[in-house]
Scaffold this motif. Structure first.
Motif, PDB file in Angstrom:
ATOM      1  N   VAL A 336       0.264  -5.642  -6.697  1.00 12.86           N
ATOM      2  CA  VAL A 336      -0.664  -4.525  -6.751  1.00 12.86           C
ATOM      3  C   VAL A 336      -1.578  -4.587  -5.536  1.00 12.86           C
ATOM      4  O   VAL A 336      -2.048  -5.666  -5.152  1.00 12.86           O
ATOM      5  CB  VAL A 336      -1.476  -4.536  -8.068  1.00 12.86           C
ATOM      6  N   VAL A 337      -1.809  -3.445  -4.900  1.00 14.08           N
ATOM      7  CA  VAL A 337      -2.625  -3.384  -3.684  1.00 14.08           C
ATOM      8  C   VAL A 337      -4.086  -3.715  -4.014  1.00 14.08           C
ATOM      9  O   VAL A 337      -4.647  -3.179  -4.977  1.00 14.08           O
ATOM     10  CB  VAL A 337      -2.529  -1.985  -3.048  1.00 14.08           C
ATOM     11  N   ILE A 338      -4.696  -4.589  -3.215  1.00 13.53           N
ATOM     12  CA  ILE A 338      -6.116  -4.899  -3.405  1.00 13.53           C
ATOM     13  C   ILE A 338      -6.961  -4.396  -2.240  1.00 13.53           C
ATOM     14  O   ILE A 338      -8.183  -4.280  -2.371  1.00 13.53           O
ATOM     15  CB  ILE A 338      -6.339  -6.421  -3.634  1.00 13.53           C
ATOM     16  N   SER A 339      -6.336  -4.078  -1.107  1.00 15.68           N
ATOM     17  CA  SER A 339      -7.076  -3.444  -0.018  1.00 15.68           C
ATOM     18  C   SER A 339      -6.092  -2.804   0.957  1.00 15.68           C
ATOM     19  O   SER A 339      -4.941  -3.223   1.066  1.00 15.68           O
ATOM     20  CB  SER A 339      -7.953  -4.463   0.721  1.00 15.68           C
ATOM     21  N   GLY A 340      -6.579  -1.775   1.683  1.00 11.97           N
ATOM     22  CA  GLY A 340      -5.755  -1.097   2.669  1.00 11.97           C
ATOM     23  C   GLY A 340      -5.035   0.116   2.094  1.00 11.97           C
ATOM     24  O   GLY A 340      -4.986   0.312   0.870  1.00 11.97           O
ATOM     25  N   GLU A 341      -4.503   0.929   2.987  1.00 14.57           N
ATOM     26  CA  GLU A 341      -3.756   2.119   2.597  1.00 14.57           C
ATOM     27  C   GLU A 341      -2.521   2.259   3.490  1.00 14.57           C
ATOM     28  O   GLU A 341      -2.552   1.883   4.659  1.00 14.57           O
ATOM     29  CB  GLU A 341      -4.619   3.377   2.735  1.00 14.57           C
ATOM     30  N   VAL A 356       5.940   6.963  -0.375  1.00  7.39           N
ATOM     31  CA  VAL A 356       4.928   7.106  -1.423  1.00  7.39           C
ATOM     32  C   VAL A 356       3.611   6.539  -0.934  1.00  7.39           C
ATOM     33  O   VAL A 356       3.557   5.420  -0.409  1.00  7.39           O
ATOM     34  CB  VAL A 356       5.383   6.373  -2.711  1.00  7.39           C
ATOM     35  N   ALA A 357       2.529   7.302  -1.101  1.00  7.92           N
ATOM     36  CA  ALA A 357       1.201   6.849  -0.678  1.00  7.92           C
ATOM     37  C   ALA A 357       0.762   5.675  -1.547  1.00  7.92           C
ATOM     38  O   ALA A 357       0.934   5.678  -2.765  1.00  7.92           O
ATOM     39  CB  ALA A 357       0.203   7.992  -0.780  1.00  7.92           C
ATOM     40  N   LYS A 358       0.177   4.659  -0.918  1.00  7.38           N
ATOM     41  CA  LYS A 358      -0.304   3.478  -1.617  1.00  7.38           C
ATOM     42  C   LYS A 358      -1.745   3.198  -1.200  1.00  7.38           C
ATOM     43  O   LYS A 358      -2.086   3.257  -0.021  1.00  7.38           O
ATOM     44  CB  LYS A 358       0.560   2.255  -1.303  1.00  7.38           C
ATOM     45  N   ALA A 359      -2.577   2.901  -2.193  1.00  3.20           N
ATOM     46  CA  ALA A 359      -3.969   2.526  -1.942  1.00  3.20           C
ATOM     47  C   ALA A 359      -4.341   1.484  -2.989  1.00  3.20           C
ATOM     48  O   ALA A 359      -3.490   1.027  -3.759  1.00  3.20           O
ATOM     49  CB  ALA A 359      -4.879   3.750  -2.010  1.00  3.20           C
ATOM     50  N   GLU A 360      -5.602   1.111  -3.033  1.00  2.00           N
ATOM     51  CA  GLU A 360      -6.064   0.078  -3.965  1.00  2.00           C
ATOM     52  C   GLU A 360      -5.651   0.416  -5.395  1.00  2.00           C
ATOM     53  O   GLU A 360      -5.841   1.534  -5.871  1.00  2.00           O
ATOM     54  CB  GLU A 360      -7.582  -0.060  -3.884  1.00  2.00           C
ATOM     55  N   GLY A 361      -5.045  -0.559  -6.068  1.00  8.62           N
ATOM     56  CA  GLY A 361      -4.603  -0.373  -7.449  1.00  8.62           C
ATOM     57  C   GLY A 361      -3.177   0.091  -7.592  1.00  8.62           C
ATOM     58  O   GLY A 361      -2.621   0.072  -8.700  1.00  8.62           O
ATOM     59  N   ALA A 362      -2.528   0.508  -6.493  1.00 13.81           N
ATOM     60  CA  ALA A 362      -1.145   0.995  -6.570  1.00 13.81           C
ATOM     61  C   ALA A 362      -0.162  -0.170  -6.669  1.00 13.81           C
ATOM     62  O   ALA A 362      -0.402  -1.254  -6.131  1.00 13.81           O
ATOM     63  CB  ALA A 362      -0.816   1.855  -5.353  1.00 13.81           C
ATOM     64  N   GLY A 363       0.947   0.055  -7.328  1.00  6.80           N
ATOM     65  CA  GLY A 363       1.957  -0.977  -7.468  1.00  6.80           C
ATOM     66  C   GLY A 363       2.913  -1.001  -6.286  1.00  6.80           C
ATOM     67  O   GLY A 363       3.212   0.041  -5.692  1.00  6.80           O
ATOM     68  N   LEU A 364       3.385  -2.186  -5.934  1.00  8.11           N
ATOM     69  CA  LEU A 364       4.361  -2.358  -4.854  1.00  8.11           C
ATOM     70  C   LEU A 364       5.601  -3.037  -5.414  1.00  8.11           C
ATOM     71  O   LEU A 364       5.509  -3.894  -6.302  1.00  8.11           O
ATOM     72  CB  LEU A 364       3.766  -3.205  -3.723  1.00  8.11           C
TER      73      LEU A 364
END
Length: 811
Positions: A336-341, A356-364
């Motif tokens: 899960v993203v903790i920093s960055g976009e 797919v856009a990813k930011a804090e809280g998004a799953g990878l």
């Protein structure tokens, strides 16, 4: 109860498959054993007293080997003999480990394990669980492609065999085609000298590159369990032995029968090696899907350790680690993203073409590729727990499956090789009794031809190669067959039932209609969004989103109380606000006449209404809808075009469900169905239509998925739904159901083609080899032609299966 998949060496034909299955099945503690010739694996379910070591011993006793591998670890943290014992015990306790030894002085640990049951990463984690750090030696070495390595081995042996066989073949065949050449050569060399030369060259072929046929075939014959190598060994060996008698003891044979067949023995062996080489190359291509998936794995990761960011092997990443991801890099583990976009290309997992856009809280997801941004993320799943590892495991399980159609093949092939040997013996006997002079020579040619031309390999490979390629190609197209027998089951499907929410629709409600009845629209909407912010209902999130999209500032809510099944009563400033359904309004004494027209209009469109009253006055009606997926109608049309009935199952009101169904072109709707009632609907539809496939995504779909003839889960759904399903769609596109059906149809057609070829080949050519055409047309098949035909039959079956790699998505 434990299930493991063993990699088995030495299997060459369908007879081997039956023998391995029977040997494993007879082992005490074994509940089930399924063997796949194409993947060269045996899946065994067992309990005590059986264990991996005893299963390996059983295979060895039956004449086959369970492949083993050895990994050596550098171990840190060991300080005494008790540490040695602890590490040895955790390694030895890992499923599939045959032996483990630890050297304290060298600080190394060595584990020998059965290939397919475990791997270096799992063993490393076992050592780590005991409190020690382990790093596999040579972990960066490229993974060996066993089939490519096998093909290279056959290629080298084939070159040697061809070089030794060529002089024999050219002189003998040249002599038949050009008599003048034969007379000249025999005048120069001499008949007896040439026989000695042929003997030496042929012996070199048989004891050199072709010795494997004898080393495997003769012991199997002596054990009373003949297989493909036994037929080749007997055929080539008989021709060679007869020629040796003619060469060294001609007085033992009638003058008319003193011919040599050294060229037949040498050419037979060479052609079979050619067939094995081509077969190994083709088999390697059948596993291409697994290699592509495995190639998606990252090899290293940048992890925070002790305040620094260091590169570590992927096997050393543990749950909770913080990883740094640079632009363009593969994502190493699920997290899960903790920093960055950034944007991440997930096409290889979901099939969705757009990043797919990813930011804090998004799953990878492990194996997907980062775009232009840098991010840090926390590892949530590593090793075999990642989604990519699970996908690989699903594909492997499907490729190793045995379809019901295979049971007929197994019954036939159980007796095939012994029957062929009996036919060869009968052929020799008939020719000796009824054949023209020299009868012994004709009997030898016909008997050897029968042995050589029979091909249980093609029969054994017909089904599993198609399954391997078909399920692998399906995975590339975004369809995972969790259970291989779903391939065959899909053929009989008469009706496809779709759960509505999250399957045919997006599963995310949106506000589609805003009808102002009194007051300022923006102000009222802001009040409603503020009230709904106190709720966990999905509709509340939809109302919040529309307020955010319009840039509204939400007022403070001083009091909010949910009214079960009806809505929310709240205080916003000095205003009393009601948000809910008509029952709530009636309960609170709000005049409902103003709501009538909007409610009727929304009902016509299948919208869910949300009523709003402020200080007892009707203020607004919101229409909420779960949007239909863009491709749902196309999926329904494609299913109708294939002659299938389509049913939509929904918990919505009948009117709302029918509106969605009309939009999609679905004629049959089962509405207002409670979660526990979906399995009953499946049973009722099966009674009415026949075999049924159910498509769903939620926890409440699991009983229906499990009770359907084929359960198809949308991969974006819950783990429970996926576990209950037979087929998983990696993306959310319902057209994946059509892809699954088409792959099933094409794979089963391919299997039937292979089985027809394999059986027809043997039924037609074995009698020809025995000489049935000789009394009428004087045709007697050469053993060399039989060897070539046999070699090509297996290659034909595998090549036909490989055509499935060309299947495209039908839109």
């Amino acid at each position: 109860m434990t299930t493991i998949r063993l990699s088995v060496a030495g299997m060459t034909c369908a007879s081997c498959v039956g023998r391995v299955e029977r040997a494993l099945g007879a082992t005490e503690g074994v509940q089930a054993a399924s063997v796949n010739l194409a993947t060269e694996t045996a899946e065994v379910t067992f309990d005590a007293p059986a264990d991996p070591a005893s299963l390996s011993a059983t295979l060895d006793k039956a004449g086959y080997l369970a492949r083993v591998d050895t990994v050596v670890f550098d171990v840190e943290g060991m300080s005494c003999a008790s540490c040695v014992g602890r590490v040895e015990r955790v390694l030895a306790a890992t499923t599939g480990v045959v032996s483990a030894s630890v050297n304290l002085a060298a600080e190394t640990a060595s584990a020998t394990f059965l290939v397919g049951t475990t791997d270096a990463d799992e063993l490393r984690r076992a050592v780590a669980s005991a409190g020690y750090s382990a790093k596999p030696r040579g972990q960066d070495a490229p993974q060996v492609d066993r089939k490519a390595d096998e093909a290279r081995g056959y290629r080298g042996r084939l070159i040697v065999a061809a070089a030794l066989t060529l002089p024999v073949f050219v002189v003998e065949m040249g002599g038949h085609l050009v008599p003048a050449f034969h007379h000249w050569f025999m005048g120069v060399v001499g008949p007896q000298t040439w026989r000695f030369i042929q003997f030496v060259l042929t012996l070199a072929v048989l004891v050199g590159p072709a010795r494997g046929f004898f080393l495997k075939g003769i012991p199997a014959l002596l054990r009373g369990a003949p297989e493909m190598n036994s037929l080749v060994a007997m055929g080539a060996g008989s021709a060679f032995a007869y020629s040796c008698v003619t060469t060294f003891a001609p007085w033992a044979l009638p003058v008319s029968a003193r011919n040599v067949y050294f060229e037949a023995a040498a050419v037979i062996a060479t052609l079979i090696l050619l067939g094995r080489y081509l077969e190994a190359r083709a088999k390697g291509r059948t596993g291409e899907a697994i290699r592509k998936l495995a190639g998606m794995k990252a090899k290293t990761a940048r992890v925070e350790r002790g305040g620094d960011v260091v590169d570590v092997a992927i096997g050393e990443v543990v749950v909770g680690d913080v990883l740094h991801l640079r632009p363009g890099e593969k994502i190493a583990v699920d997290g899960v993203v903790i920093s960055g976009e950034s944007h991440v290309d997930e096409a290889m997992i979901s099939g969705e073409p757009l990043p797919v856009a990813k930011a804090e809280g998004a799953g990878l997801i492990a194996g997907t590729v980062n775009g232009e941004g840098a991010m840090t993320f926390r590892a949530q799943k590593v090793g075999g727990d990642t989604m990519l590892a699970q996908i690989i495991r699903m594909v492997e399980d499907a490729q190793g499956a045995k379809l019901p159609i295979q049971s007929l093949v197994d019954k036939v092939t159980m007796y095939f090789v012994p029957a062929v040997m009996g036919l060869a013996a009968l052929t020799v006997f008939v020719w000796l009794i009824f054949g023209p002079d020299p009868a012994l020579q004709y009997a030898l040619v016909a008997g050897v031809s029968v042995l050589i031309i029979a091909c249980p390999c093609a029969m054994g490979l017909a089904t599993p190669t198609s399954i391997m390629v078909g399920t692998g190609r399906a995975a590339e197209l975004g369809v995972l067959f969790r259970k291989g027998d779903a391939l065959q089951a899909l053929q009989g499907i008469k009706v496809v039932a779709f759960d509505k929410t999250g399957t045919l629709t997006e599963g995310k409600p949106v506000v589609t209609d805003v009808v102002r009845l009194s007051g300022d629209e923006a102000t009222v909407l802001a009040v409603v969004a503020a009230v709904e912010a106190q709720s966990e209902h999905p509709i509340a999130r939809a109302i919040e989103r529309i307020a955010q999209d319009r840039g509204l500032t939400l007022p403070e809510v001083s009091q909010a109380r949910a009214v079960a099944g009806q809505g929310v009563r709240a205080q916003v400033g000095d205003q009393a606000v009601l948000v809910g359904n008509l029952r709530l309004m009636e309960r609170e004494g709000v005049e409902g006449a103003a709501f009538a027209a909007p409610l009727e209009a929304l009902a016509e469109k299948g919208r869910t209404p949300v009523l709003v009253a402020i200080d007892g006055v009707p203020a607004m009606v919101l229409g909420v809808s779960d949007p239909v997926r863009a491709t749902s109608r196309a999926a329904v049309e494609m299913l109708h075009a294939r002659g299938l009935s389509v049913v939509m199952v929904s918990g919505d009101t009948t009117r709302a469900a029918q509106a969605i169904a009309a939009e999609l072109g679905i004629e049959r709707v089962e509405a207002e169905v409670l979660p526990k009632g979906k399995a009953k609907i499946v049973a009722a539809l099966r009674e009415e239509f026949g075999e049924i496939a159910f498509v769903g995504d939620g926890i409440n779909d699991a009983p229906a998925l499990a009770s359907a003839d084929v359960g198809i889960a949308v991969g974006t759904g819950t783990d429970v739904a996926i576990e209950a399903a037979d087929v998983v769609l990696m993306g959310a596109d319902p057209r994946g159901v059509v892809t699954a059906l088409d792959m099933s149809a094409k794979t089963m057609r391919n299997i039937r083609q292979n089985l027809f070829w394999a059986f027809a080949y043997n039924v037609a050519l074995i009698p020809v080899a025995a000489g049935v055409l000789y009394p009428v047309w004087g045709v007697l098949l050469s053993p060399m032609l039989g060897a070539g035909a046999m070699a090509m039959s297996s290659v034909f079956v595998i090549s036909n299966a490989l055509r499935l790699n060309g299947v495209v998505v039908l839109k």
